[in-house]
Design a protein around this motif. Structure first.
Motif, PDB file in Angstrom:
ATOM      1  N   GLY B  51      48.238  25.279  39.897  1.00 27.01           N
ATOM      2  CA  GLY B  51      48.801  25.354  38.416  1.00 27.01           C
ATOM      3  C   GLY B  51      49.599  26.725  38.039  1.00 27.01           C
ATOM      4  N   ALA B  52      48.943  27.722  38.469  1.00 25.44           N
ATOM      5  CA  ALA B  52      49.391  29.023  38.561  1.00 25.44           C
ATOM      6  C   ALA B  52      50.986  29.176  39.229  1.00 25.44           C
ATOM      7  CB  ALA B  52      48.743  30.102  38.995  1.00 25.44           C
ATOM      8  N   ARG B  53      50.934  28.533  40.482  1.00 27.79           N
ATOM      9  CA  ARG B  53      52.107  28.575  41.417  1.00 27.79           C
ATOM     10  C   ARG B  53      53.337  27.748  40.851  1.00 27.79           C
ATOM     11  NH1 ARG B  53      48.042  27.379  45.662  1.00 27.79           N
ATOM     12  NH2 ARG B  53      47.472  29.487  46.556  1.00 27.79           N
ATOM     13  N   LYS B  54      52.954  26.566  40.097  1.00 30.10           N
ATOM     14  CA  LYS B  54      54.086  25.893  39.171  1.00 30.10           C
ATOM     15  C   LYS B  54      54.532  26.737  38.302  1.00 30.10           C
ATOM     16  CE  LYS B  54      51.829  21.491  40.023  1.00 30.10           C
ATOM     17  NZ  LYS B  54      50.882  20.526  39.562  1.00 30.10           N
ATOM     18  N   GLU B  55      53.831  27.715  37.849  1.00 29.32           N
ATOM     19  CA  GLU B  55      54.306  28.592  36.814  1.00 29.32           C
ATOM     20  C   GLU B  55      55.093  29.857  37.384  1.00 29.32           C
ATOM     21  OE1 GLU B  55      51.983  30.177  33.617  1.00 29.32           O
ATOM     22  OE2 GLU B  55      50.517  28.183  33.886  1.00 29.32           O
ATOM     23  N   GLY B  56      55.268  30.052  38.674  1.00 30.30           N
ATOM     24  CA  GLY B  56      56.152  30.932  39.742  1.00 30.30           C
ATOM     25  C   GLY B  56      55.056  32.050  39.839  1.00 30.30           C
ATOM     26  N   LEU B  57      53.837  32.055  39.587  1.00 28.36           N
ATOM     27  CA  LEU B  57      53.077  33.114  40.181  1.00 28.36           C
ATOM     28  C   LEU B  57      52.539  32.802  41.685  1.00 28.36           C
ATOM     29  CD1 LEU B  57      50.806  33.258  36.859  1.00 28.36           C
ATOM     30  CD2 LEU B  57      52.290  35.142  37.952  1.00 28.36           C
ATOM     31  N   PRO B  58      51.967  33.786  42.530  1.00 23.87           N
ATOM     32  CA  PRO B  58      51.731  33.567  43.833  1.00 23.87           C
ATOM     33  C   PRO B  58      50.302  33.256  43.800  1.00 23.87           C
ATOM     34  CG  PRO B  58      51.488  36.074  43.256  1.00 23.87           C
ATOM     35  CD  PRO B  58      52.187  35.232  41.935  1.00 23.87           C
ATOM     36  N   GLY B  59      49.547  32.730  42.587  1.00 27.06           N
ATOM     37  CA  GLY B  59      48.297  32.272  42.455  1.00 27.06           C
ATOM     38  C   GLY B  59      48.067  32.605  41.254  1.00 27.06           C
ATOM     39  N   ALA B  60      46.733  32.072  41.146  1.00 27.69           N
ATOM     40  CA  ALA B  60      45.870  32.256  39.878  1.00 27.69           C
ATOM     41  C   ALA B  60      45.759  33.810  39.402  1.00 27.69           C
ATOM     42  CB  ALA B  60      44.496  31.490  39.759  1.00 27.69           C
ATOM     43  N   ILE B  61      45.815  34.297  38.481  1.00 26.03           N
ATOM     44  CA  ILE B  61      45.413  35.702  38.179  1.00 26.03           C
ATOM     45  C   ILE B  61      44.469  35.745  37.025  1.00 26.03           C
ATOM     46  CG2 ILE B  61      47.928  36.323  38.366  1.00 26.03           C
ATOM     47  CD1 ILE B  61      48.395  36.359  35.473  1.00 26.03           C
TER      48      ILE B  61
END
Lengths: 153, 142
Positions: B51-61
């Motif tokens: 889900g975080a990658r779908k927001e453009g992040l490298p992974g959950a934060i």
């Protein structure tokens, strides 16, 4: 000592918005919530983790998790960039206890800029002052939002 | 999670420039999900890598407010009698979930009259990059 210069547009925002209350919200404090917060953050003292401790209270940083109804005055202008959470500050003044009712009142506490290679960044500091039902000021919780301005022209 | 040994019970125990025992916070996905369930920030960017990658992040934060909680916990583990008066936290870069991080701390000032100490705290990742920086003032018994 060199006098600090403030861009005129920022000074105008400061004159118009600083220290003007724009939000009031009530929080019913749940000790099980702050005990879980304490444990997952790595607190080991029972006064933060165990409701049976006679001094049971929230860790001081817990107030950063209390979110107001709005983070900016309703008439604050759109500065044209993406806002990001740049930091949190807590000033602890008195313990926050289980089942306390807190009132949070928010105002803009500071507006300032930093300029780097990629342009100007505007920092907005929103302060929530928290009071218990006796009117005791228990904490201030600041949120620092940074807005990287889009290049003009 | 590493256990630190409390070494400080009074201001006389504190040395200028002294380092706090390093603290390894729990940055696992289980921890952020538990945080999300009980405290808030229960959205994919904090609780789900895909889900975080779908927001453009490298992974959950890790939520910033959780990182701030790590800093407070580190001080209390070092000095259980400390009362944190102020703690300022600067989020320089995301703390990635399921990546090992370490928190270090150093005493930068001691005020024996006010019974307070100032501490700089730094959250770094495995590459040694600073992700979160904090400054705290804590009061200790005389």
């Amino acid at each position: 000592m060199a006098e600090e210069t403030v861009d005129q547009d920022i000074q105008d925002l400061r004159d118009q918005f600083l220290n003007r209350e724009f939000d009031e919200v009530t929080f019913e404090i749940d000790g099980t919530r702050f005990a879980e917060y304490a444990k997952v953050c790595g607190e080991t003292a029972t006064k933060f983790t165990d409701p049976g401790d006679p001094d049971f209270q929230a860790p001081p940083t817990f107030v950063s998790t209390l979110v107001g109804g709005r983070s900016m005055p309703p008439d604050f202008p759109n500065l044209g960039g993406m806002g990001m959470d740049a930091g949190k500050l807590v000033e602890w003044k008195a313990p926050v206890r289980d089942q306390a009712t807190l009132t949070g009142r928010s105002h803009l506490h500071d507006i300032y800029t930093k300029t780097g290679r990629s342009g100007r960044m505007v920092f907005l500091v929103t302060r929530m002052e928290l009071y218990d039902s006796d009117g005791t000021h228990v904490a201030n919780a600041d949120t620092r939002t940074v807005i990287r301005e889009r290049p003009r022209g | 999670m590493a256990e630190s040994i409390p070494t400080v019970t009074a201001i006389a125990d504190v040395e200028f420039g002294g380092e706090l025992p390093a603290f390894t916070p729990d940055t696992s996905i289980d921890a952020t999900r538990r945080f999300g369930q009980h405290v808030g920030w229960n959205t994919p960017r904090f609780t789900d890598h895909d889900g975080a990658r779908k927001e453009g992040l490298p992974g959950a934060i890790v939520p910033g407010v959780m990182s701030q909680g790590f800093l407070g916990a580190m001080i209390h583990r070092w000095a259980p009698t400390a009362e944190i008066i102020t703690i300022d936290t600067v989020f320089r870069a995301p703390v990635l979930v399921d990546q090992p991080h370490k928190i270090t701390g150093v005493v930068t000032d001691i005020d024996e009259d006010e019974l307070t100490v100032e501490i700089d705290l730094t959250v770094t990742n495995e590459a040694g990059e600073t992700r979160v920086f904090g400054t705290a003032t804590a009061r200790l018994p005389s």
